[in-house]
Motif scaffolding. Structure first.
Motif, PDB file in Angstrom:
ATOM      1  N   LEU A  22     -28.442  22.476 -10.345  1.00 31.57           N
ATOM      2  CA  LEU A  22     -28.448  21.016 -10.384  1.00 31.57           C
ATOM      3  C   LEU A  22     -27.435  20.432  -9.409  1.00 31.57           C
ATOM      4  O   LEU A  22     -26.548  21.137  -8.904  1.00 31.57           O
ATOM      5  CB  LEU A  22     -28.147  20.532 -11.801  1.00 31.57           C
ATOM      6  CG  LEU A  22     -29.189  20.858 -12.869  1.00 31.57           C
ATOM      7  CD1 LEU A  22     -28.884  20.075 -14.146  1.00 31.57           C
ATOM      8  CD2 LEU A  22     -30.597  20.567 -12.393  1.00 31.57           C
ATOM      9  N   GLN A  23     -27.577  19.140  -9.192  1.00 29.10           N
ATOM     10  CA  GLN A  23     -26.698  18.396  -8.302  1.00 29.10           C
ATOM     11  C   GLN A  23     -25.871  17.407  -9.129  1.00 29.10           C
ATOM     12  O   GLN A  23     -26.286  17.001 -10.222  1.00 29.10           O
ATOM     13  CB  GLN A  23     -27.534  17.622  -7.273  1.00 29.10           C
ATOM     14  CG  GLN A  23     -28.482  18.503  -6.459  1.00 29.10           C
ATOM     15  CD  GLN A  23     -27.719  19.529  -5.640  1.00 29.10           C
ATOM     16  OE1 GLN A  23     -26.764  19.187  -4.950  1.00 29.10           O
ATOM     17  NE2 GLN A  23     -28.123  20.789  -5.737  1.00 29.10           N
ATOM     18  N   PRO A  24     -24.736  16.985  -8.605  1.00 30.02           N
ATOM     19  CA  PRO A  24     -23.921  16.011  -9.367  1.00 30.02           C
ATOM     20  C   PRO A  24     -24.690  14.751  -9.750  1.00 30.02           C
ATOM     21  O   PRO A  24     -24.441  14.182 -10.824  1.00 30.02           O
ATOM     22  CB  PRO A  24     -22.770  15.706  -8.395  1.00 30.02           C
ATOM     23  CG  PRO A  24     -22.622  16.950  -7.591  1.00 30.02           C
ATOM     24  CD  PRO A  24     -24.031  17.468  -7.398  1.00 30.02           C
ATOM     25  N   GLU A  25     -25.634  14.336  -8.923  1.00 33.58           N
ATOM     26  CA  GLU A  25     -26.393  13.117  -9.255  1.00 33.58           C
ATOM     27  C   GLU A  25     -27.357  13.319 -10.417  1.00 33.58           C
ATOM     28  O   GLU A  25     -27.974  12.351 -10.902  1.00 33.58           O
ATOM     29  CB  GLU A  25     -27.179  12.610  -8.028  1.00 33.58           C
ATOM     30  CG  GLU A  25     -28.191  13.583  -7.468  1.00 33.58           C
ATOM     31  CD  GLU A  25     -27.637  14.375  -6.289  1.00 33.58           C
ATOM     32  OE1 GLU A  25     -26.404  14.606  -6.247  1.00 33.58           O
ATOM     33  OE2 GLU A  25     -28.451  14.766  -5.424  1.00 33.58           O
ATOM     34  N   ASP A  26     -27.479  14.564 -10.878  1.00 32.93           N
ATOM     35  CA  ASP A  26     -28.307  14.822 -12.061  1.00 32.93           C
ATOM     36  C   ASP A  26     -27.540  14.561 -13.352  1.00 32.93           C
ATOM     37  O   ASP A  26     -28.116  14.639 -14.444  1.00 32.93           O
ATOM     38  CB  ASP A  26     -28.803  16.271 -12.060  1.00 32.93           C
ATOM     39  CG  ASP A  26     -29.717  16.565 -10.887  1.00 32.93           C
ATOM     40  OD1 ASP A  26     -29.621  17.676 -10.316  1.00 32.93           O
ATOM     41  OD2 ASP A  26     -30.526  15.671 -10.524  1.00 32.93           O
ATOM     42  N   SER A  27     -26.268  14.266 -13.231  1.00 37.43           N
ATOM     43  CA  SER A  27     -25.479  13.921 -14.415  1.00 37.43           C
ATOM     44  C   SER A  27     -26.065  12.656 -15.038  1.00 37.43           C
ATOM     45  O   SER A  27     -26.226  11.638 -14.366  1.00 37.43           O
ATOM     46  CB  SER A  27     -24.019  13.684 -14.027  1.00 37.43           C
ATOM     47  OG  SER A  27     -23.448  14.858 -13.478  1.00 37.43           O
ATOM     48  N   ALA A  28     -26.373  12.748 -16.332  1.00 39.40           N
ATOM     49  CA  ALA A  28     -27.048  11.637 -16.999  1.00 39.40           C
ATOM     50  C   ALA A  28     -27.193  11.975 -18.474  1.00 39.40           C
ATOM     51  O   ALA A  28     -26.829  13.060 -18.922  1.00 39.40           O
ATOM     52  CB  ALA A  28     -28.433  11.386 -16.395  1.00 39.40           C
ATOM     53  N   LEU A  29     -27.753  11.025 -19.210  1.00 42.59           N
ATOM     54  CA  LEU A  29     -28.135  11.257 -20.597  1.00 42.59           C
ATOM     55  C   LEU A  29     -29.598  11.683 -20.599  1.00 42.59           C
ATOM     56  O   LEU A  29     -30.450  10.983 -20.036  1.00 42.59           O
ATOM     57  CB  LEU A  29     -27.957   9.974 -21.416  1.00 42.59           C
ATOM     58  CG  LEU A  29     -28.334  10.049 -22.904  1.00 42.59           C
ATOM     59  CD1 LEU A  29     -27.360  10.953 -23.657  1.00 42.59           C
ATOM     60  CD2 LEU A  29     -28.343   8.656 -23.517  1.00 42.59           C
ATOM     61  N   TYR A  30     -29.899  12.829 -21.186  1.00 37.44           N
ATOM     62  CA  TYR A  30     -31.273  13.315 -21.257  1.00 37.44           C
ATOM     63  C   TYR A  30     -31.762  13.146 -22.687  1.00 37.44           C
ATOM     64  O   TYR A  30     -31.191  13.702 -23.626  1.00 37.44           O
ATOM     65  CB  TYR A  30     -31.358  14.775 -20.796  1.00 37.44           C
ATOM     66  CG  TYR A  30     -31.154  14.859 -19.295  1.00 37.44           C
ATOM     67  CD1 TYR A  30     -29.872  14.903 -18.755  1.00 37.44           C
ATOM     68  CD2 TYR A  30     -32.237  14.830 -18.425  1.00 37.44           C
ATOM     69  CE1 TYR A  30     -29.682  14.916 -17.389  1.00 37.44           C
ATOM     70  CE2 TYR A  30     -32.057  14.847 -17.052  1.00 37.44           C
ATOM     71  CZ  TYR A  30     -30.771  14.892 -16.545  1.00 37.44           C
ATOM     72  OH  TYR A  30     -30.576  14.900 -15.183  1.00 37.44           O
ATOM     73  N   LEU A  31     -32.807  12.370 -22.810  1.00 42.15           N
ATOM     74  CA  LEU A  31     -33.338  12.017 -24.130  1.00 42.15           C
ATOM     75  C   LEU A  31     -34.688  12.664 -24.355  1.00 42.15           C
ATOM     76  O   LEU A  31     -35.548  12.660 -23.475  1.00 42.15           O
ATOM     77  CB  LEU A  31     -33.489  10.499 -24.240  1.00 42.15           C
ATOM     78  CG  LEU A  31     -32.203   9.703 -24.342  1.00 42.15           C
ATOM     79  CD1 LEU A  31     -32.441   8.248 -23.962  1.00 42.15           C
ATOM     80  CD2 LEU A  31     -31.637   9.789 -25.748  1.00 42.15           C
TER      81      LEU A  31
END
Lengths: 114, 108
Positions: free
Chosen positions: A81-90
């Motif tokens: 993964l890439q840093p921009e994939d940091s997120a909330l996954y629902l």
């Protein structure tokens, strides 16, 4: 408690790691969804499974790989993964008696890629 | 295809009334749902309209006009805790389709 359980709740991973997110529902629903939500942004649909069959892949990069072994379980496999994939996954589910009129969401996995 | 349009942001004063609109284009329409999401939390179901008209649940009401492909969520007696994102979603013969959400800010 919505009946949809996601694990883990928080995950920190390096860009070379491989990890998996898990979602489980025992509501008898036939549809399950993965959504991504970045900070203060709308829900972004990633994948939809209906009766274990993938019905939608919303142009998601191949570093995200879903798996739906049965109608109660949904996984999201993550690799490189890439840093921009940091997120909330629902994760969400819908269906059964009420049709697809109401979705139940899990509490999400807060993913940080370092 | 399916699409929903709703305003991206709305600001309202505590104690006031606010209306969040949603227009949609879809096939196989069953009804329109609304969801609330607080920052850092999961969306939670608020209401569902299958028939034309207004449905009231406490301070929240939801309206649907099938002929106009339009609905709205009405929040009365706004409280600070109502600050959240609100999503409309179309229910049909396919899995749910969500709008992009309206961020409501309630100010004193």
């Amino acid at each position: 408690e919505t009946g949809v359980t996601q694990t883990p709740r928080h995950l920190v991973m390096g860009m070379t790691n491989k990890k998996s997110l898990k979602c489980e529902q025992h509501l008898g629903h036939n549809a399950m969804y993965w959504y991504k939500q970045s900070a203060k942004k709308p829900l972004e649909l990633m994948f939809v499974y209906n009766f274990k069959e993938q019905t939608e892949n919303n142009s998601v990069p191949s570093r995200f790989s879903p798996e739906c072994p049965n109608s109660s379980h949904l996984f999201l496999h993550l690799h490189t993964l890439q840093p921009e994939d940091s997120a909330l996954y629902l994760c969400a589910s819908s269906g059964r008696g009420s049709g697809n009129t109401e979705a139940f969401f899990g509490q999400g996995t807060r993913l940080t890629v370092v | 295809g399916q699409s929903l349009e709703q305003p991206s942001e709305v600001t309202a004063v505590e104690g006031a009334i606010v209306q969040i609109n949603c227009t949609y284009q879809t096939s196989g329409f069953y009804g329109l749902s609304w969801y609330q999401q607080h920052d850092g939390g999961a969306p939670t179901f608020l209401s569902y309209n299958a028939l034309d008209g207004l449905e009231e649940t406490g301070r929240f009401s939801s309206f649907l006009s099938r002929s106009d492909s339009y609905g709205y969520l009405l929040l009365q007696e706004l409280q600070m805790k109502d600050s959240a994102s609100y999503f409309c979603a179309v229910a049909g013969n396919t899995p749910l389709v969500f709008g992009k959400g309206t961020r409501l800010s309630v100010i004193a």
